[in-house]
Write an enzyme that holds these catalytic residues in place. Structure first.
Site, PDB file in Angstrom:
ATOM      1  N   HIS A   1      -0.061   4.535  13.651  1.00  0.00           N
ATOM      2  CA  HIS A   1      -0.862   5.763  13.667  1.00  0.00           C
ATOM      3  C   HIS A   1      -0.402   6.737  14.761  1.00  0.00           C
ATOM      4  O   HIS A   1      -1.121   7.668  15.092  1.00  0.00           O
ATOM      5  CB  HIS A   1      -2.373   5.468  13.804  1.00  0.00           C
ATOM      6  CG  HIS A   1      -2.929   4.705  12.644  1.00  0.00           C
ATOM      7  ND1 HIS A   1      -4.271   4.590  12.382  1.00  0.00           N
ATOM      8  CD2 HIS A   1      -2.318   4.014  11.645  1.00  0.00           C
ATOM      9  CE1 HIS A   1      -4.466   3.855  11.296  1.00  0.00           C
ATOM     10  NE2 HIS A   1      -3.283   3.486  10.836  1.00  0.00           N
TER      11      HIS A   1
ATOM     12  N   ASP B   1       0.842  -1.196   0.000  1.00  0.00           N
ATOM     13  CA  ASP B   1       0.000   0.000   0.000  1.00  0.00           C
ATOM     14  C   ASP B   1       0.880   1.249   0.000  1.00  0.00           C
ATOM     15  O   ASP B   1       2.033   1.216   0.447  1.00  0.00           O
ATOM     16  CB  ASP B   1      -1.003  -0.016   1.153  1.00  0.00           C
ATOM     17  CG  ASP B   1      -0.435  -0.590   2.440  1.00  0.00           C
ATOM     18  OD1 ASP B   1       0.800  -0.745   2.539  1.00  0.00           O
ATOM     19  OD2 ASP B   1      -1.218  -0.874   3.358  1.00  0.00           O
TER      20      ASP B   1
ATOM     21  N   GLU C   1      -5.591   3.568   3.615  1.00  0.00           N
ATOM     22  CA  GLU C   1      -6.145   4.140   4.854  1.00  0.00           C
ATOM     23  C   GLU C   1      -7.559   4.654   4.636  1.00  0.00           C
ATOM     24  O   GLU C   1      -8.415   4.507   5.491  1.00  0.00           O
ATOM     25  CB  GLU C   1      -5.260   5.279   5.365  1.00  0.00           C
ATOM     26  CG  GLU C   1      -3.860   4.862   5.787  1.00  0.00           C
ATOM     27  CD  GLU C   1      -3.836   3.977   7.026  1.00  0.00           C
ATOM     28  OE1 GLU C   1      -4.874   3.861   7.696  1.00  0.00           O
ATOM     29  OE2 GLU C   1      -2.774   3.387   7.304  1.00  0.00           O
TER      30      GLU C   1
END
Ligand SMILES: CC(=O)N[C@@H](CCC[C@H](N)C(=O)O)C(=O)O
Length: 372
Positions: free
Chosen positions: A346, A69, A128
């Site tokens: 995160h 990703d 995301e």
């Protein structure tokens, strides 16, 4: 590929985090690097801000895909890195800079020493939000190069370097984003009776939402409802006319997600009455659970152990991944790669150790060459 070259690529990518479907600089950087590799076994296509690279095998009997990703998060970086994000407000706080670098490392090795089977590298945008996997799978580009097997990794800050972790079956949860917009009546702080205060309405709803999982989900099942962001009002001595809550819901069972949504809707109706306001709900993007194919995980475990890395059985996690859609339609699996960071995913100080890049490339390349 030397560790230092991997580190350089990771640092370059770390500096240019871009949000979902805006990964134009990242795509350009990767395309330039891929163009510098020996081209005789490679075919390259782009899809939106993503990239597909096929490496022709020497005796192809199938195609195995590795997916990385590409997007960053809307988080202001607070590390003390000399190579901090130059995109203020965006950060690679979920390790996608690692995921892409590891793909590049394995691709570099395969470009000169191809595997027996065909290999497909998928650089996928927007993991995301809002999710790129499903639309990439529906693209003509991917349909033309549809793989027989697929795998992906995610960095694991809490695991030491050299530890790899996965499990058969459910690894990650079903997810749904949750956005709520409140509309009431603003006014002067001294005259609350003439207003409909959306700070109070939103706060009340947050407190009520804590009961949804506690009182509607079987304790032997699992679910999470988290609000990560709340915005309301303009000034300390004014009453807020609007408020917005942003959150996410996670469940192990798809039917539990439906139950959560029903209860959220009931709570919203109740709050509209109590606070005499209107509240709209938007479920944003929804991701399908990550469910690993048992026999492939078993073969993967052998590959990891043969390389003298540590394989650890994973517990299912409430993380979400749109890679779940790929695993719904293609046999495969996802695994955790230990990166030993004091801060988690995160977090604005996530600092994965770069030696893990070497481990990632070793394991990905060995898996491509040996997965049965
Ligand atoms: C691995 C990881 O951290 N993935 C994200 C996926 C986010 C899905 C969506 N934006 C949501 O919040 O529901 C995660 O937060 O688990």
């Amino acid at each position: 590929m030397q560790l230092q070259s991997l580190i350089n690529i990771r640092r370059d990518l770390h500096q240019i985090p871009e949000l979902g479907f805006q990964e134009t600089k990242t795509q350009a950087y990767l395309l330039e690097y891929i163009a510098s590799l020996p081209q005789q076994h490679l075919e390259v296509k782009t899809w939106r801000t993503g990239i597909l690279v096929k490496v022709a095998g020497t005796n192809p009997y199938e195609t195995i895909a590795y997916r990385a990703d590409m997007d960053g998060l809307p988080i202001q970086e607070q590390t003390d890195y000399s190579f901090q994000s130059v995109h203020s407000g965006n950060m690679h706080a979920c390790g996608h800079d690692f995921h892409m670098t590891i793909a590049i490392g394995a691709l570099t090795n395969l470009a000169t020493h191809p595997a027996e089977q065909n290999v497909l590298f998928l650089f996928q945008p927007a993991e995301e939000s809002p999710g790129g996997a499903l639309s990439m799978m529906e693209s003509e580009e991917m349909k033309a190069w549809w793989p027989d097997k697929i795998f992906a990794l995610h960095i694991a800050p809490e695991l030491p370097i050299g530890t790899i972790s996965s499990r058969e079956g459910l690894l990650f949860a079903n997810t749904s984003e949750l956005f709520m917009d409140f509309k009431g009546k603003g006014g002067h702080a001294a005259f609350p009776h003439m207003t409909k205060d959306m700070v109070v309405a939103a706060s009340h709803l947050i407190v009520g939402a804590q009961q949804i999982v506690a009182r509607n989900v079987d304790p032997l099942d699992s679910a999470v409802l988290t609000f990560g962001k709340m915005t309301a009002g303009h000034v300390q001595n004014g009453i807020a006319e609007t408020a917005r809550l942003e959150g996410t819901m996670r469940t192990f069972l798809p039917e539990t997600m439906e139950r959560l949504k029903q209860r959220v809707e009931a709570l919203v109706e109740g709050n509209e009455m109590i606070h005499d306001c209107s509240i709209t709900i938007d479920y944003g993007s929804n991701y399908y659970q990550v469910y690993n194919s048992g026999n492939l995980v078993e073969s993967f475990r052998h590959i990891v152990e043969q390389q003298d890395y540590v394989y650890q059985e994973a517990r299912p996690a409430m993380t979400g991944e749109d890679f779940g859609y790929m695993l719904r339609d293609i046999p495969g699996f996802m695994f955790w790669l230990g990166v030993d960071s004091p801060h988690g995913l995160h977090h604005n100080q996530l600092q994965p150790k770069e030696e893990a890049l070497r481990v990632g490339v070793d394991v990905v390349e060995a898996t491509i060459r040996n997965l049965k």
